[in-house]
Design a protein around this motif. Sequence first.
Motif, PDB file in Angstrom:
ATOM      1  N   GLN A 103       6.516   3.536  10.087  1.00  0.00           N
ATOM      2  CA  GLN A 103       7.107   4.708  10.701  1.00  0.00           C
ATOM      3  C   GLN A 103       6.775   5.930   9.852  1.00  0.00           C
ATOM      4  O   GLN A 103       6.636   5.834   8.635  1.00  0.00           O
ATOM      5  N   THR A 104       6.617   7.053  10.515  1.00  0.00           N
ATOM      6  CA  THR A 104       6.257   8.298   9.848  1.00  0.00           C
ATOM      7  C   THR A 104       7.358   9.326  10.080  1.00  0.00           C
ATOM      8  O   THR A 104       7.584   9.738  11.223  1.00  0.00           O
ATOM      9  N   PRO A 105       8.066   9.728   9.028  1.00  0.00           N
ATOM     10  CA  PRO A 105       9.134  10.706   9.201  1.00  0.00           C
ATOM     11  C   PRO A 105       8.585  12.036   9.707  1.00  0.00           C
ATOM     12  O   PRO A 105       7.435  12.389   9.443  1.00  0.00           O
ATOM     13  N   GLN A 106       9.406  12.750  10.439  1.00  0.00           N
ATOM     14  CA  GLN A 106       9.040  14.042  11.025  1.00  0.00           C
ATOM     15  C   GLN A 106      10.094  15.075  10.658  1.00  0.00           C
ATOM     16  O   GLN A 106      11.269  14.751  10.551  1.00  0.00           O
ATOM     17  N   LEU A 107       9.662  16.289  10.507  1.00  0.00           N
ATOM     18  CA  LEU A 107      10.583  17.393  10.311  1.00  0.00           C
ATOM     19  C   LEU A 107      10.398  18.320  11.494  1.00  0.00           C
ATOM     20  O   LEU A 107       9.279  18.728  11.802  1.00  0.00           O
ATOM     21  N   GLY A 108      11.476  18.620  12.184  1.00  0.00           N
ATOM     22  CA  GLY A 108      11.419  19.530  13.312  1.00  0.00           C
ATOM     23  C   GLY A 108      12.204  20.782  12.994  1.00  0.00           C
ATOM     24  O   GLY A 108      13.142  20.760  12.191  1.00  0.00           O
ATOM     25  N   SER A 109      11.818  21.905  13.614  1.00  0.00           N
ATOM     26  CA  SER A 109      12.542  23.150  13.369  1.00  0.00           C
ATOM     27  C   SER A 109      12.487  24.053  14.587  1.00  0.00           C
ATOM     28  O   SER A 109      11.606  23.938  15.427  1.00  0.00           O
ATOM     29  N   SER A 110      13.442  24.951  14.631  1.00  0.00           N
ATOM     30  CA  SER A 110      13.528  25.906  15.731  1.00  0.00           C
ATOM     31  C   SER A 110      12.559  27.061  15.545  1.00  0.00           C
ATOM     32  O   SER A 110      12.368  27.863  16.450  1.00  0.00           O
ATOM     33  N   HIS A 111      11.961  27.164  14.376  1.00  0.00           N
ATOM     34  CA  HIS A 111      11.042  28.250  14.054  1.00  0.00           C
ATOM     35  C   HIS A 111      10.033  27.741  13.033  1.00  0.00           C
ATOM     36  O   HIS A 111      10.226  26.693  12.418  1.00  0.00           O
ATOM     37  N   SER A 112       8.972  28.466  12.864  1.00  0.00           N
ATOM     38  CA  SER A 112       7.978  28.102  11.853  1.00  0.00           C
ATOM     39  C   SER A 112       8.627  28.249  10.478  1.00  0.00           C
ATOM     40  O   SER A 112       9.304  29.236  10.202  1.00  0.00           O
ATOM     41  N   ILE A 113       8.445  27.248   9.626  1.00  0.00           N
ATOM     42  CA  ILE A 113       9.044  27.323   8.289  1.00  0.00           C
ATOM     43  C   ILE A 113       7.975  27.158   7.216  1.00  0.00           C
ATOM     44  O   ILE A 113       6.926  26.566   7.447  1.00  0.00           O
ATOM     45  N   ASP A 114       8.269  27.679   6.056  1.00  0.00           N
ATOM     46  CA  ASP A 114       7.417  27.518   4.885  1.00  0.00           C
ATOM     47  C   ASP A 114       7.843  26.225   4.205  1.00  0.00           C
ATOM     48  O   ASP A 114       8.934  26.147   3.637  1.00  0.00           O
ATOM     49  N   LEU A 115       7.000  25.209   4.274  1.00  0.00           N
ATOM     50  CA  LEU A 115       7.347  23.900   3.713  1.00  0.00           C
ATOM     51  C   LEU A 115       7.456  23.917   2.195  1.00  0.00           C
ATOM     52  O   LEU A 115       7.945  22.965   1.598  1.00  0.00           O
ATOM     53  N   ASN A 116       7.023  25.006   1.564  1.00  0.00           N
ATOM     54  CA  ASN A 116       7.122  25.111   0.116  1.00  0.00           C
ATOM     55  C   ASN A 116       8.444  25.728  -0.333  1.00  0.00           C
ATOM     56  O   ASN A 116       8.681  25.882  -1.522  1.00  0.00           O
ATOM     57  N   LYS A 117       9.309  26.065   0.630  1.00  0.00           N
ATOM     58  CA  LYS A 117      10.645  26.553   0.289  1.00  0.00           C
ATOM     59  C   LYS A 117      11.531  25.373  -0.087  1.00  0.00           C
ATOM     60  O   LYS A 117      11.349  24.259   0.411  1.00  0.00           O
ATOM     61  N   GLU A 118      12.522  25.635  -0.918  1.00  0.00           N
ATOM     62  CA  GLU A 118      13.430  24.584  -1.365  1.00  0.00           C
ATOM     63  C   GLU A 118      14.333  24.119  -0.237  1.00  0.00           C
ATOM     64  O   GLU A 118      14.900  24.917   0.502  1.00  0.00           O
ATOM     65  N   PHE A 119      14.440  22.809  -0.095  1.00  0.00           N
ATOM     66  CA  PHE A 119      15.356  22.205   0.856  1.00  0.00           C
ATOM     67  C   PHE A 119      16.760  22.323   0.283  1.00  0.00           C
ATOM     68  O   PHE A 119      17.022  21.928  -0.844  1.00  0.00           O
ATOM     69  N   VAL A 120      17.671  22.906   1.059  1.00  0.00           N
ATOM     70  CA  VAL A 120      19.052  23.115   0.602  1.00  0.00           C
ATOM     71  C   VAL A 120      19.998  22.563   1.646  1.00  0.00           C
ATOM     72  O   VAL A 120      19.859  22.859   2.829  1.00  0.00           O
ATOM     73  N   ILE A 121      20.947  21.752   1.205  1.00  0.00           N
ATOM     74  CA  ILE A 121      21.947  21.203   2.124  1.00  0.00           C
ATOM     75  C   ILE A 121      23.100  22.178   2.209  1.00  0.00           C
ATOM     76  O   ILE A 121      23.577  22.691   1.270  1.00  0.00           O
TER      77      ILE A 121
END
Length: 121
Positions: A103-121
């Motif tokens: 299986q290959t995880p996917q990241l979906g978003s409502s807008h284009s995102i910069d994948l180099n930004k920090e993931f914050v919960i």
Amino acid sequence: MIPLFQCCHSGTILDLPYTYSPGGQRSRGDITEKAKRRLACVGDIISIAGCADRQTSADTFQGGVAIGATSYAFLKILKQQPRQTYLELLNHLYEMLHEKYDQTPQLGSSHSIDLNKEFVI
């Protein structure tokens, strides 16, 4: 509040217009009419799915308890390294899941995102 969906087939559960795969490839093809309307969404929606639509997310047993393999991997990765970029998180999920599951995880978003930004919960 952060909603969490634990689903077997989860690649586009929210039908978001942007999808990212490990390695940072972005796809915006085959956007449904429903998703096209969401392009104007002012909300910041991010979805991390355990697999692509054509795949099934696996389950695992940890401590005698059944849990989704992606949920387990996600929690374990964030405990080991709480600060990382979206791309690092997605790649770590792929590495951990790919060892045992197809299986290959996917990241979906409502807008284009910069994948180099920090993931914050």
